[in-house]
Design a protein around this motif. Sequence first.
Motif, short mmCIF file in Angstrom:
data_model
loop_
_atom_site.label_atom_id
_atom_site.label_comp_id
_atom_site.label_asym_id
_atom_site.label_seq_id
_atom_site.Cartn_x
_atom_site.Cartn_y
_atom_site.Cartn_z
N VAL A 205 37.83 59.71 73.24
CA VAL A 205 37.90 58.88 74.45
C VAL A 205 37.18 57.56 74.21
N LYS A 206 36.02 57.63 73.58
CA LYS A 206 35.25 56.41 73.30
C LYS A 206 35.97 55.51 72.30
N LYS B 293 40.21 55.09 73.85
CA LYS B 293 40.36 54.61 75.24
C LYS B 293 41.76 54.95 75.81
N ILE C 98 44.60 61.84 79.98
CA ILE C 98 44.07 62.93 79.16
C ILE C 98 44.59 64.24 79.73
N THR D 116 35.54 67.01 81.35
CA THR D 116 36.08 66.05 82.32
C THR D 116 34.96 65.28 83.02
N ILE E 81 33.98 62.71 80.58
CA ILE E 81 35.05 61.72 80.43
C ILE E 81 34.98 60.70 81.56
N CYS F 203 34.80 56.90 81.02
CA CYS F 203 36.01 56.16 81.39
C CYS F 203 36.45 56.56 82.80
N CYS G 94 40.20 56.66 83.50
CA CYS G 94 41.07 57.61 82.79
C CYS G 94 41.59 58.66 83.77
#
Length: 224
Positions: free
Chosen positions: A45-46, A49, A53, A68, A71, A75, A78
């Motif tokens: 994720v980092k 991006k 998901i 989550t 996450i 973000c 997201c």
Amino acid sequence: MEKKRILIVDDHQMFLDGLKLVLKQHKNIEIIGEALNGPRALELVKILKPEYIIIDINMPGLNGIATTEEIKKICPDCKVIALTMVDDFVSVNQMLKAGANAFILKNTGAQELLKAFEMIDKDELYMSSDISEIIMKGIYTLGQPDVQKSKRVVSHDVLTHREKEIVEHVTRGLTNTEIANLLFLSPATVKTHRKNILAKLNLNNTASLVRYAMEHELISDQKI
């Protein structure tokens, strides 16, 4: 057409491979990464991006709920689609609180997943009918023992009867169009009601509205 950039997270390689095959058939979808566990998902994720998901709730170690939560810190924009094979109200409820944008059972078809993309792109929470049933049954059988209602300054008494009707239908997973058909309203009117409901209750989005409805028992005891 801009492609949807997706990260898939599941601890079963065979399921992950099958999901990739299904999604690759759609030209507007781009799978930019995959992870077999929560820690790896957070790394990706980092780095990558992703916009979306797709994540399994029930993973060993750092499960989908905890992943989550992290996450959403990394973000906030997201959009998380939660997958589960388990008929488990507690896990779904915790995933909702973690910030998931959509919920689907793993045994549903590809069209259900595409519908989830469509709904969350409209900033609506999406729940398959099976997930809605899990939530409704869980409310009536398990209740919400951890709710601290006294912390809520705003009372749902500020809602009109019509607004409370709409809240209930939203919690059952219905779309604006479906609610409009049930209540003989236009989708635009339902959308306006939902906007007013969020403003009255000081809530930010549909997910927070569903949590609020569950915690404050705004759902009538009807047969599902």
